[in-house]
Scaffold this active site. Structure first.
Site, PDB file in Angstrom:
ATOM      1  N   HIS A 154      24.634   7.382 -14.994  1.00 48.22           N
ATOM      2  CA  HIS A 154      24.883   6.480 -16.127  1.00 48.22           C
ATOM      3  C   HIS A 154      23.601   5.754 -16.472  1.00 48.22           C
ATOM      4  O   HIS A 154      22.595   5.886 -15.774  1.00 48.22           O
ATOM      5  CB  HIS A 154      25.978   5.451 -15.786  1.00 48.22           C
ATOM      6  N   HIS A 203      31.670   3.860 -15.043  1.00 46.21           N
ATOM      7  CA  HIS A 203      30.906   3.770 -16.284  1.00 46.21           C
ATOM      8  C   HIS A 203      30.038   5.003 -16.467  1.00 46.21           C
ATOM      9  O   HIS A 203      29.472   5.532 -15.519  1.00 46.21           O
ATOM     10  CB  HIS A 203      30.076   2.495 -16.395  1.00 46.21           C
ATOM     11  N   HIS A 218      18.327   0.291 -16.793  1.00 41.27           N
ATOM     12  CA  HIS A 218      18.106   1.289 -15.742  1.00 41.27           C
ATOM     13  C   HIS A 218      18.806   2.611 -16.039  1.00 41.27           C
ATOM     14  O   HIS A 218      19.812   2.655 -16.736  1.00 41.27           O
ATOM     15  CB  HIS A 218      18.538   0.780 -14.359  1.00 41.27           C
ATOM     16  N   HIS A 250      27.365  -4.068  -6.016  1.00 40.01           N
ATOM     17  CA  HIS A 250      27.773  -4.756  -7.233  1.00 40.01           C
ATOM     18  C   HIS A 250      29.253  -5.139  -7.113  1.00 40.01           C
ATOM     19  O   HIS A 250      30.073  -4.319  -6.656  1.00 40.01           O
ATOM     20  CB  HIS A 250      27.695  -3.828  -8.446  1.00 40.01           C
ATOM     21  N   TYR A 259      18.352  -1.205  -6.970  1.00 36.68           N
ATOM     22  CA  TYR A 259      17.539  -1.124  -8.191  1.00 36.68           C
ATOM     23  C   TYR A 259      16.076  -1.123  -7.756  1.00 36.68           C
ATOM     24  O   TYR A 259      15.668  -1.964  -6.943  1.00 36.68           O
ATOM     25  CB  TYR A 259      17.737  -2.357  -9.070  1.00 36.68           C
ATOM     26  N   GLU A 269      18.224   3.315 -10.542  1.00 32.84           N
ATOM     27  CA  GLU A 269      19.202   2.885  -9.547  1.00 32.84           C
ATOM     28  C   GLU A 269      19.608   4.083  -8.699  1.00 32.84           C
ATOM     29  O   GLU A 269      19.821   5.179  -9.229  1.00 32.84           O
ATOM     30  CB  GLU A 269      20.439   2.316 -10.265  1.00 32.84           C
TER      31      GLU A 269
HETATM   32  C1  M3P Z   1      25.652  -1.330 -12.252  1.00 36.22           C
HETATM   33  C2  M3P Z   1      26.379  -0.253 -11.725  1.00 36.22           C
HETATM   34  C3  M3P Z   1      26.120  -5.886 -13.344  1.00 36.22           C
HETATM   35  C4  M3P Z   1      26.281  -4.721 -12.595  1.00 36.22           C
HETATM   36  C5  M3P Z   1      25.745  -3.607 -12.912  1.00 36.22           C
HETATM   37  C6  M3P Z   1      26.265  -2.477 -12.325  1.00 36.22           C
HETATM   38  C7  M3P Z   1      25.708  -5.851 -14.743  1.00 36.22           C
HETATM   39  O1  M3P Z   1      24.420  -1.118 -12.592  1.00 36.22           O
HETATM   40  O2  M3P Z   1      25.859   0.812 -11.694  1.00 36.22           O
HETATM   41  O3  M3P Z   1      27.528  -0.432 -11.316  1.00 36.22           O
HETATM   42  O4  M3P Z   1      26.368  -6.905 -12.828  1.00 36.22           O
HETATM   43 FE    FE Z   2      24.071   0.988 -12.741  1.00 38.86          FE
END
Ligand code: M3P
Ligand code: FE
Length: 311
Positions: A154, A203, A218, A250, A259, A269
């Site tokens: 993603h 996602h 990313h 996360h 990251y 990532e």
């Molecule tokens: C990711 C992911 C936030 C989390 C981002 C999440 C915006 O990058 O890959 O699940 O808090």
């Molecule tokens: Fe992500």
């Protein structure tokens, strides 16, 4: 779950500053497979377990960032229909001829309200994952070079007009909203972050509201396990790859993550875990106050770089 319409993130073209250094990084340290070079100086890669020709295209440039992101759709009829739907929504589209990207068919290209160039395509040559399709072993030697993610998973993009992007992705492109982050206003609106899926993943693309259009936060590469995320962290340490956040988890999407930055300063990532939403599920909401845990669940820390460093 029937997968029709838009299937998945297919490719991203990334601008890099020092091509040789970037090739070494993406091939030997991240551990992608090089699949081609074209007469415009671009270098093509895929993750070892991907079957299509390429998912990451490096384009030499004097600025970092993303040129475009492409999603694969089911077939040519779907591509034609989505082209009509996007136009009816009020966004102009153009066709990029087959072969403009190596081993890739015609692409329907348009600019998102957030300023990003976005493409749909139906055809890309299947080169396979190096394993036979009859009685295959579970992995190949490419799965053990560098961090060796299994797929381009993603991306998170920063730009204005997140609400208009949401309309386009939900009403026209057939995505569903899995999680969202509310802004700091009294009413908790509008959403400043949206996590959108065209599949069973948490996602396939995400957007965060940002003043400047067309920015990359990313590109994310899928690791098969949390152990493999930790191992990727070890490889980053061995190679002095600068880490932004993690290894951690996360709260948003429950993904296990690191990251870090590539040699050009583009964030990437390494990501595992998460859950498997269905399109009829209600979205999860993160309030602005809850968001530090959304970003880094154990630490509950709103890392400054998350909001400010993009390419
Ligand atoms: C990711 C992911 C936030 C989390 C981002 C999440 C915006 O990058 O890959 O699940 O808090
Ligand atoms: Fe992500």
């Amino acid at each position: 779950m029937a997968m029709t319409g838009v299937l998945r993130p297919g490719h991203a073209q990334l601008r890099v500053l020092d091509l040789e250094k970037s090739i070494t990084f993406y091939r030997d340290i991240l551990g992608l497979v090089e699949t081609g070079r074209d007469d415009r100086g671009r270098v093509y890669f895929k993750c070892w377990d991907e079957r299509d020709h390429s998912s990451l295209i490096l384009s030499p440039s004097d600025s970092a960032g993303i040129d475009f992101i492409g999603f694969k759709v089911l077939d040519a009829a779907t591509l034609d229909q989505l082209e009509r739907d996007v136009r009816a929504f009020g966004i102009a589209t153009e066709r990029v001829p087959a072969g403009d990207l190596l081993e890739t068919g015609e692409r329907v290209r348009f600019r998102l309200p957030s300023g990003h160039l976005f493409e749909l395509y139906a055809e890309k040559t299947k080169v396979g994952n190096g394993l036979p399709s009859v009685n295959p072993p579970p992995w190949s030697m490419d799965a053990d070079r560098g961090m060796a993610p299994i797929r381009f998973d993603h991306c998170l993009l920063y730009g204005p007009n997140v609400q208009a992007n949401k309309d386009l992705f939900l009403k026209v492109l057939g995505f569903h909203l899995v999680e969202r982050i509310l802004g700091p206003t009294e009413a908790g609106e509008p959403e400043i972050g949206i996590f959108l899926s065209c599949s069973h993943k948490t996602h396939d693309i995400a957007f965060v509201e940002y003043e400047e259009p067309g920015k990359l936060h990313h590109l994310s590469f899928r690791m098969p396990t949390w152990e493999r995320v930790l191992r990727a962290g070890d490889i980053m340490g061995m190679n002095r790859v600068p880490i932004d956040i993690g290894p951690t988890r996360h709260g948003v999407t429950r993904g296990e993550t690191i990251y870090a930055w590539d040699p050009s300063g583009n964030r990437f990532e390494t990501f595992a875990g998460g859950y498997e939403p269905y399109p009829d599920g209600d979205p999860i909401t993160w309030t602005f106050e809850g968001f530090p845990h959304g970003l880094d669940y154990p630490q509950g820390k709103l890392h400054e770089s998350f909001m400010t460093v993009v390419t």
